[in-house]
Design a protein around this motif. Structure first.
Motif, PDB file in Angstrom:
ATOM      1  N   TRP A  29     -56.994 -95.407  48.717  1.00 35.42           N
ATOM      2  CA  TRP A  29     -57.350 -94.084  49.247  1.00 35.42           C
ATOM      3  C   TRP A  29     -57.517 -94.251  50.752  1.00 35.42           C
ATOM      4  CZ3 TRP A  29     -62.237 -90.611  47.956  1.00 35.42           C
ATOM      5  CH2 TRP A  29     -62.057 -89.352  48.551  1.00 35.42           C
ATOM      6  N   PRO A  30     -56.416 -94.035  51.515  1.00 33.73           N
ATOM      7  CA  PRO A  30     -56.483 -94.230  52.964  1.00 33.73           C
ATOM      8  C   PRO A  30     -57.514 -93.295  53.597  1.00 33.73           C
ATOM      9  CG  PRO A  30     -54.208 -93.955  52.229  1.00 33.73           C
ATOM     10  CD  PRO A  30     -55.083 -93.606  51.061  1.00 33.73           C
ATOM     11  N   LEU A  32     -58.185 -91.066  56.851  1.00 41.46           N
ATOM     12  CA  LEU A  32     -57.555 -90.463  58.029  1.00 41.46           C
ATOM     13  C   LEU A  32     -58.578 -89.592  58.729  1.00 41.46           C
ATOM     14  CD1 LEU A  32     -54.917 -90.700  55.871  1.00 41.46           C
ATOM     15  CD2 LEU A  32     -53.865 -89.931  57.985  1.00 41.46           C
ATOM     16  N   ALA A  34     -59.743 -88.121  62.693  1.00 40.50           N
ATOM     17  CA  ALA A  34     -59.560 -88.001  64.135  1.00 40.50           C
ATOM     18  C   ALA A  34     -60.846 -88.353  64.879  1.00 40.50           C
ATOM     19  CB  ALA A  34     -59.120 -86.582  64.491  1.00 40.50           C
ATOM     20  N   GLU A  35     -61.952 -88.390  64.145  1.00 43.28           N
ATOM     21  CA  GLU A  35     -63.256 -88.647  64.748  1.00 43.28           C
ATOM     22  C   GLU A  35     -63.822 -89.971  64.219  1.00 43.28           C
ATOM     23  OE1 GLU A  35     -62.472 -86.324  62.440  1.00 43.28           O
ATOM     24  OE2 GLU A  35     -63.957 -84.721  62.540  1.00 43.28           O
ATOM     25  N   CYS A  78     -51.381 -86.044  51.074  1.00 41.81           N
ATOM     26  CA  CYS A  78     -51.514 -86.132  52.533  1.00 41.81           C
ATOM     27  C   CYS A  78     -50.154 -85.948  53.187  1.00 41.81           C
ATOM     28  CB  CYS A  78     -52.100 -87.480  52.937  1.00 41.81           C
ATOM     29  SG  CYS A  78     -52.107 -87.722  54.726  1.00 41.81           S
ATOM     30  N   SER A 114     -65.960 -78.546  61.040  1.00 40.48           N
ATOM     31  CA  SER A 114     -66.751 -79.684  60.593  1.00 40.48           C
ATOM     32  C   SER A 114     -67.951 -79.898  61.510  1.00 40.48           C
ATOM     33  CB  SER A 114     -65.893 -80.941  60.600  1.00 40.48           C
ATOM     34  OG  SER A 114     -64.820 -80.807  59.699  1.00 40.48           O
ATOM     35  N   HIS A 147     -65.005 -90.625  53.812  1.00 45.51           N
ATOM     36  CA  HIS A 147     -64.195 -89.606  53.143  1.00 45.51           C
ATOM     37  C   HIS A 147     -64.816 -88.213  53.258  1.00 45.51           C
ATOM     38  CE1 HIS A 147     -61.130 -92.256  51.603  1.00 45.51           C
ATOM     39  NE2 HIS A 147     -62.025 -93.037  51.014  1.00 45.51           N
ATOM     40  N   ARG A 152     -67.501 -82.317  51.825  1.00 44.14           N
ATOM     41  CA  ARG A 152     -66.258 -81.906  52.485  1.00 44.14           C
ATOM     42  C   ARG A 152     -65.686 -80.690  51.770  1.00 44.14           C
ATOM     43  NH1 ARG A 152     -61.848 -86.418  51.899  1.00 44.14           N
ATOM     44  NH2 ARG A 152     -60.614 -84.916  53.104  1.00 44.14           N
ATOM     45  N   PHE A 160     -53.601 -82.351  52.566  1.00 46.55           N
ATOM     46  CA  PHE A 160     -55.011 -82.764  52.597  1.00 46.55           C
ATOM     47  C   PHE A 160     -55.667 -82.581  53.971  1.00 46.55           C
ATOM     48  CE2 PHE A 160     -58.068 -86.270  50.991  1.00 46.55           C
ATOM     49  CZ  PHE A 160     -58.749 -85.377  50.196  1.00 46.55           C
ATOM     50  N   SER A 163     -58.406 -80.055  54.015  1.00 42.20           N
ATOM     51  CA  SER A 163     -59.679 -80.370  53.358  1.00 42.20           C
ATOM     52  C   SER A 163     -60.615 -81.034  54.365  1.00 42.20           C
ATOM     53  CB  SER A 163     -59.430 -81.283  52.154  1.00 42.20           C
ATOM     54  OG  SER A 163     -58.650 -80.618  51.177  1.00 42.20           O
ATOM     55  N   LYS A 165     -63.323 -82.756  56.344  1.00 42.00           N
ATOM     56  CA  LYS A 165     -64.446 -83.644  56.026  1.00 42.00           C
ATOM     57  C   LYS A 165     -65.677 -83.216  56.819  1.00 42.00           C
ATOM     58  CE  LYS A 165     -61.982 -87.584  56.844  1.00 42.00           C
ATOM     59  NZ  LYS A 165     -61.582 -89.023  56.636  1.00 42.00           N
TER      60      LYS A 165
END
Ligand SMILES: Nc1nc2c(c(=O)[nH]1)N[C@H]1C(S)=C(S)[C@@H](COP(=O)(O)O)O[C@H]1N2
Ligand SMILES: [Mo]
Length: 201
Positions: A29-30, A32, A34-35, A78, A114, A147, A152, A160, A163, A165
Motif C-alpha cells: 500500500w504505497p 503518496l 504532497a505534505e 491510484c 485537509s 495513510h 480521511r 484515489f 480521497s 487524507k
C-alpha cells in the motif's frame, strides 16, 4: 514536494477486474503525500461542512464517531497505476453528515480540504448515494497517520487522489473549482473506468 514514488518492484500484469492501465499492488500500500505527515491527534481533528448548506456544522472526533457506522469493502485505484483489491475501510457514510447540514439546491460541487492544506474538488453527486465516506479504520485497525489518520475522505469509485487524507472539511459550491492536483493538470472528475487521468482525458 515530497511524493513517494511507491510501487516499482513487481511486473505490471493487466487484470480484467481492474480499470484500464491499472495493476494490482497486492499486499503493498504505497504512501503518496504532497505534505509531511502531520502530527494530528483525534483530539485535534475536526470535520466541517460549510458553503452552500442550510446548517453549517463542525464535528469533533467524538461527535463524528457517534454517527452510524458504515464500511466500504472493495477496490481503490491510484492514478499512478496501482490498485488494491478488496480493501476494508470503516467510518461513516458522507450521507450521514450531509443529512445534518442539508445542501442547498444550488450546491453542485465541493472542495474537500485537509488539515494540512491539501485540496481536491468533486461533483456533489460523487459524494452522495452511499459512495463516499469519512473513514478512520483500515482492515479493522485505526487508520495509520501516513495513510491519513486519524481520518480521511474515501471516494473509492474515483482515482484515489480525490480521497483527501487528514480531512478537515468540505465547502459546497455552485461551480467547480480545481483543487491541488486538478490545478496541476489532473482531471476534474477522475473516473478510473474512463481513464480520466489528466485534464482533457
Ligand atoms: N492530504 C492529502 N491527501 C491525499 C494526498 C496528498 O498528497 N495529501 N494524495 C492523494 C493521492 S495522489 C493518493 S493516490 C492517495 C494516497 O493515499 P495513501 O498514501 O494512503 O495510499 O491520497 C490522496 N490524498
Ligand atoms: Mo495518487
Amino acid at each position: 514536494m515530497n511524493v513517494t514514488r511507491g510501487f516499482t518492484g513487481r511486473p505490471r500484469v493487466a487484470d480484467p477486474g481492474l480499470p484500464p492501465g491499472q495493476y494490482d499492488a497486492r499486499d503493498e500500500w504505497p504512501v503518496l503525500s504532497a505534505e509531511v505527515t502531520p502530527d494530528l491527534r483525534p483530539a485535534d481533528w475536526s470535520f466541517r461542512i460549510g458553503g452552500l448548506v442550510e446548517r453549517p456544522r463542525t464535528w469533533d472526533w467524538e461527535a463524528a464517531r457517534a454517527l452510524p457506522a458504515s464500511a466500504y469493502e472493495g477496490d481503490i485505484h491510484c492514478v499512478t497505476g496501482w490498485s488494491k483489491f478488496g480493501v476494508r475501510f470503516g467510518g461513516v457514510s458522507l450521507d450521514a453528515f450531509l443529512d445534518v447540514v442539508r445542501p442547498r439546491a444550488s450546491a453542485t460541487h465541493a472542495v474537500a480540504y485537509s488539515h494540512t492544506g491539501y485540496t481536491t474538488n468533486l461533483p456533489l453527486a460523487d459524494l452522495t448515494g452511499g459512495r463516499a465516506w469519512i473513514v478512520w479504520e483500515y482492515d479493522g485497525e485505526p487508520l495509520a497517520p501516513e495513510h491519513g489518520g486519524p481520518a480521511r475522505l474515501l471516494v473509492p469509485h474515483l482515482y484515489f487522489w480525490k480521497s483527501a487524507k487528514w480531512i478537515a472539511g468540505l465547502t459546497l459550491l455552485d461551480h467547480d473549482e480545481p483543487g491541488f492536483w486538478e490545478g496541476n493538470g489532473y482531471h476534474e472528475r477522475g473516473n478510473p473506468w474512463e481513464e480520466q487521468r489528466y485534464s482533457g482525458d
